[in-house]
Design an enzyme around this catalytic site. Structure first.
Site, PDB file in Angstrom:
ATOM      1  N   SER A  58     -14.497 -33.057 -27.045  1.00 54.82           N
ATOM      2  CA  SER A  58     -14.456 -31.917 -26.120  1.00 54.82           C
ATOM      3  C   SER A  58     -15.861 -31.336 -25.928  1.00 54.82           C
ATOM      4  O   SER A  58     -16.545 -31.025 -26.901  1.00 54.82           O
ATOM      5  CB  SER A  58     -13.511 -30.864 -26.709  1.00 54.82           C
ATOM      6  OG  SER A  58     -13.349 -29.775 -25.848  1.00 54.82           O
ATOM      7  N   CYS A  71     -22.970 -28.848 -22.688  1.00 52.49           N
ATOM      8  CA  CYS A  71     -22.582 -30.069 -21.968  1.00 52.49           C
ATOM      9  C   CYS A  71     -21.642 -29.741 -20.813  1.00 52.49           C
ATOM     10  O   CYS A  71     -21.741 -30.348 -19.737  1.00 52.49           O
ATOM     11  CB  CYS A  71     -21.973 -31.062 -22.941  1.00 52.49           C
ATOM     12  SG  CYS A  71     -23.214 -31.677 -24.121  1.00 52.49           S
ATOM     13  N   GLU A  78     -23.123 -36.117 -23.918  1.00 51.40           N
ATOM     14  CA  GLU A  78     -23.049 -36.017 -22.462  1.00 51.40           C
ATOM     15  C   GLU A  78     -24.427 -35.834 -21.832  1.00 51.40           C
ATOM     16  O   GLU A  78     -24.733 -36.432 -20.793  1.00 51.40           O
ATOM     17  CB  GLU A  78     -22.153 -34.834 -22.057  1.00 51.40           C
ATOM     18  CG  GLU A  78     -20.716 -34.929 -22.577  1.00 51.40           C
ATOM     19  CD  GLU A  78     -20.533 -34.273 -23.935  1.00 51.40           C
ATOM     20  OE1 GLU A  78     -21.446 -34.352 -24.795  1.00 51.40           O
ATOM     21  OE2 GLU A  78     -19.470 -33.673 -24.153  1.00 51.40           O
ATOM     22  N   HIS A 109     -27.065 -34.065 -26.646  1.00 52.37           N
ATOM     23  CA  HIS A 109     -25.691 -34.305 -27.079  1.00 52.37           C
ATOM     24  C   HIS A 109     -25.232 -35.583 -26.363  1.00 52.37           C
ATOM     25  O   HIS A 109     -25.972 -36.157 -25.544  1.00 52.37           O
ATOM     26  CB  HIS A 109     -24.822 -33.114 -26.685  1.00 52.37           C
ATOM     27  CG  HIS A 109     -24.839 -31.995 -27.694  1.00 52.37           C
ATOM     28  ND1 HIS A 109     -23.982 -30.921 -27.632  1.00 52.37           N
ATOM     29  CD2 HIS A 109     -25.603 -31.797 -28.795  1.00 52.37           C
ATOM     30  CE1 HIS A 109     -24.220 -30.100 -28.644  1.00 52.37           C
ATOM     31  NE2 HIS A 109     -25.195 -30.606 -29.363  1.00 52.37           N
ATOM     32  N   CYS A 134     -19.176 -29.187 -25.506  1.00 53.07           N
ATOM     33  CA  CYS A 134     -19.650 -27.851 -25.892  1.00 53.07           C
ATOM     34  C   CYS A 134     -20.075 -27.076 -24.644  1.00 53.07           C
ATOM     35  O   CYS A 134     -20.093 -27.609 -23.532  1.00 53.07           O
ATOM     36  CB  CYS A 134     -20.821 -27.971 -26.868  1.00 53.07           C
ATOM     37  SG  CYS A 134     -22.396 -28.364 -26.059  1.00 53.07           S
TER      38      CYS A 134
END
Lengths: 154, 154
Positions: free
Chosen positions: A85, A90, A60, A58, A87
């Site tokens: 935002s 992350c 991040e 992802h 998950c």
């Protein structure tokens, strides 16, 4: 490692948003991130589900991977900046490495584990950035199945 | 994808433990995982911090990455088997993909986010396996700095 300075959270978000836009241009999921340490961009990353057939990169986590193996003392003064935002995965990575501060572009199109981060003492700042919202709105409308896959939904 | 059948949780843990042992033989951190779907080993994985200079490939996340992009319906009938109690990141990955069941070799040498998993409805089984404990005890005694790096500690 890059030497780019950022002036503030808005400047850092612009770096993450550029990653998200690059991901979209590659046919990927437009979520980007930047790891800021001492006012400098230490690493950037973006969602690689499409580009690398990755289920763990992802924005991040790709950014953390690109930053490489860092001492705990570096994570301890880092800010993770992400266009969306985070998950559960992350947020968990942020908690694992004890990153004390997270800046989020927007949480209108998806709201992740912000409450967990706050409950564990992480400072969470939501910038509610219109460009981040517009990018995700447009992507979700165009590619709903891909988006649902990325957040573990049918 | 592999076609190995496993008879039960103990058989699945043996597959994960073999991954952990292979990681130790490579000079890595000895934590392994297996994703079991319909009684078969769908993928295996092991911690790759040393081998791939990775900060996101823990046993469980490496296993998910090796399994590839799967439909939500497959994750929904999967069990994640891991030699060691999952850290915040790996627990978050399990939550992201809504994997309903986690089998843990041991949680004596490290206790991760088991409470979070249970609070979110995941079935968590701890086998308290002596071979898993012995492998981690021996590793932590030999490589304390590497171990602390892997769990985000100084």
């Amino acid at each position: 490692m890059e030497a780019r300075k950022v002036a503030d959270d808005g400047g850092a978000l612009a770096v993450a948003l550029a990653e998200a836009q690059a991901g979209r241009a590659e046919g990927g999921i437009p979520i980007g991130a930047a790891l800021i340490v001492d006012g400098e961009v230490r690493a950037v990353g973006r969602n690689r589900r499409v580009q690398a057939a990755s289920v763990i990169r992802h924005g991040e986590t790709d950014c953390l991977e690109n930053a490489g193996r860092l001492p705990a003392a570096v994570y301890a003064r880092a800010t993770m900046v992400t266009t969306l935002s985070p998950c559960d995965m992350c947020a968990g990575a942020i908690l694992l490495y004890k990153i004390p501060r997270v800046v989020i572009g927007e949480n209108r199109t998806f709201r992740g584990a912000e409450d967990l981060l706050r409950a564990r003492g992480v400072e969470v700042v939501v910038l509610d950035d219109a460009a981040c919202v517009a990018l995700m709105d447009s992507f979700i409308a165009a590619e709903p199945a891909l988006w649902h896959e990325d957040i573990g939904e049918a």
